[in-house]
Design an enzyme around this catalytic site. Structure first.
Site, mmCIF file in Angstrom:
data_model
loop_
_atom_site.group_PDB
_atom_site.id
_atom_site.type_symbol
_atom_site.label_atom_id
_atom_site.label_comp_id
_atom_site.label_asym_id
_atom_site.label_seq_id
_atom_site.Cartn_x
_atom_site.Cartn_y
_atom_site.Cartn_z
ATOM 1 N N HIS A 41 0.802 -1.221 0.000
ATOM 2 C CA HIS A 41 0.000 0.000 0.000
ATOM 3 C C HIS A 41 0.841 1.281 0.000
ATOM 4 C CE1 HIS A 41 -3.046 -2.950 1.313
ATOM 5 N NE2 HIS A 41 -3.907 -2.126 0.755
ATOM 6 N N HIS A 48 -2.738 -5.616 -6.169
ATOM 7 C CA HIS A 48 -2.949 -6.828 -5.388
ATOM 8 C C HIS A 48 -4.433 -7.197 -5.359
ATOM 9 C CE1 HIS A 48 -3.267 -3.428 -2.539
ATOM 10 N NE2 HIS A 48 -4.204 -4.164 -1.962
ATOM 11 N N CYS A 83 -14.537 -5.395 3.616
ATOM 12 C CA CYS A 83 -13.560 -5.461 2.538
ATOM 13 C C CYS A 83 -12.242 -5.942 3.119
ATOM 14 C CB CYS A 83 -13.396 -4.127 1.833
ATOM 15 S SG CYS A 83 -13.033 -2.745 2.903
ATOM 16 N N HIS A 85 -8.451 -8.540 2.034
ATOM 17 C CA HIS A 85 -7.546 -9.192 1.094
ATOM 18 C C HIS A 85 -7.495 -10.691 1.375
ATOM 19 C CE1 HIS A 85 -6.047 -5.095 2.035
ATOM 20 N NE2 HIS A 85 -5.979 -5.011 0.722
ATOM 21 N N GLU A 103 -15.099 -9.757 11.239
ATOM 22 C CA GLU A 103 -15.344 -8.344 11.551
ATOM 23 C C GLU A 103 -16.714 -8.097 12.167
ATOM 24 O OE1 GLU A 103 -14.599 -5.682 8.308
ATOM 25 O OE2 GLU A 103 -12.555 -6.396 8.010
ATOM 26 N N TYR A 119 -8.870 -0.657 -9.626
ATOM 27 C CA TYR A 119 -8.786 0.784 -9.371
ATOM 28 C C TYR A 119 -7.475 1.148 -8.704
ATOM 29 C CZ TYR A 119 -10.568 -0.935 -4.885
ATOM 30 O OH TYR A 119 -10.753 -1.637 -3.726
ATOM 31 N N GLU A 130 -4.502 2.499 -2.570
ATOM 32 C CA GLU A 130 -5.272 1.289 -2.849
ATOM 33 C C GLU A 130 -5.152 0.988 -4.341
ATOM 34 O OE1 GLU A 130 -6.382 -0.821 -1.000
ATOM 35 O OE2 GLU A 130 -6.941 0.058 0.905
ATOM 36 N N GLU A 132 -5.798 -1.929 -6.444
ATOM 37 C CA GLU A 132 -6.422 -3.222 -6.204
ATOM 38 C C GLU A 132 -7.162 -3.788 -7.409
ATOM 39 O OE1 GLU A 132 -7.042 -3.229 -1.426
ATOM 40 O OE2 GLU A 132 -8.780 -2.605 -2.611
ATOM 41 N N TRP A 175 -12.434 4.190 -1.920
ATOM 42 C CA TRP A 175 -12.828 3.185 -2.903
ATOM 43 C C TRP A 175 -14.329 2.896 -2.914
ATOM 44 C CZ3 TRP A 175 -10.088 2.211 1.580
ATOM 45 C CH2 TRP A 175 -10.753 1.456 2.554
#
Length: 197
Positions: A41, A48, A83, A85, A103, A119, A130, A132, A175
């Site tokens: 990042h 990624h 959101c 990874h 979460e 993006y 970001e 991604e 995002w």
């Protein structure tokens, strides 16, 4: 955390967490390597794999989460339901379900793929980027939330009109609109025309 082949190497051992690795991809989403999460990042960012989840209640309202103030990236801003990874080698669908449970304390119902979006969004507050290739998922939430306070500051269910009002006055992740707009066709299919998404 459930131990799977993908997560086994990312589980804490002797009480200390290993460095979190992300899966680097090319412009077509093909895996080309790994990088440590924070390093990926740092400007200009390394492309990624990521995922974004949009969950709705039975009234067609979207579940938003406000990111906890202790998060190193985009703390305190509102964003989509969940959101994150995937771990290297972990399927995006499995990662989306796993992180939603970690979460928010719920398992999504009717979780379905909703396409991908690529993006590049710098975050002016943190200086992080970001960059991604994001896998999108939509589904339902049908049980009470049990948010992890280290991850989630607050939650809210909103209609499309309420989201527009909130987005005009509250800070949102850089995002958010990109992933929401990309997921809209699948959201409309899930929620129906009366929800007005």
């Amino acid at each position: 955390m459930p131990i799977t082949p993908a997560t086994a190497t990312h589980s804490p051992s002797n009480g200390a967490a290993d460095a979190i690795l992300l899966e680097l991809v090319d412009e077509n989403g093909v895996t080309i390597g790994t990088a440590e999460k924070l390093a990926a990042h740092q400007p200009p960012g390394q492309l990624h794999r990521a995922f974004s989840v949009f969950l709705f209640d039975e009234h067609g309202r979207l579940l938003l989460q406000q990111r906890a103030l202790g998060k190193y990236h985009s703390p305190g801003v509102w964003s989509n339901t969940c959101c994150g990874h995937p771990y290297p080698g972990e399927a995006p669908f499995a990662a989306a379900a796993r992180r939603t449970h970690e979460e928010l304390g719920v398992s999504p119902s009717l979780l379905a793929e909703a396409g991908t979006v690529r993006y590049n969004h710098p975050d002016p507050d943190s200086g992080l980027v970001e960059q991604e290739y994001n896998h999108l998922f939509v589904g339902m939430v049908q049980s009470p939330l049990r948010p992890d306070p280290e991850e989630v500051g607050a939650t809210a269910f909103v209609t499309s009109a309420e989201l527009a009002e909130r987005h005009a006055k509250d800070p949102f992740s850089s995002w958010f609109m990109t992933v929401l707009d990309a997921a809209r066709p699948a959201i409309r299919e899930l929620t129906g025309p009366s929800a007005d998404w």
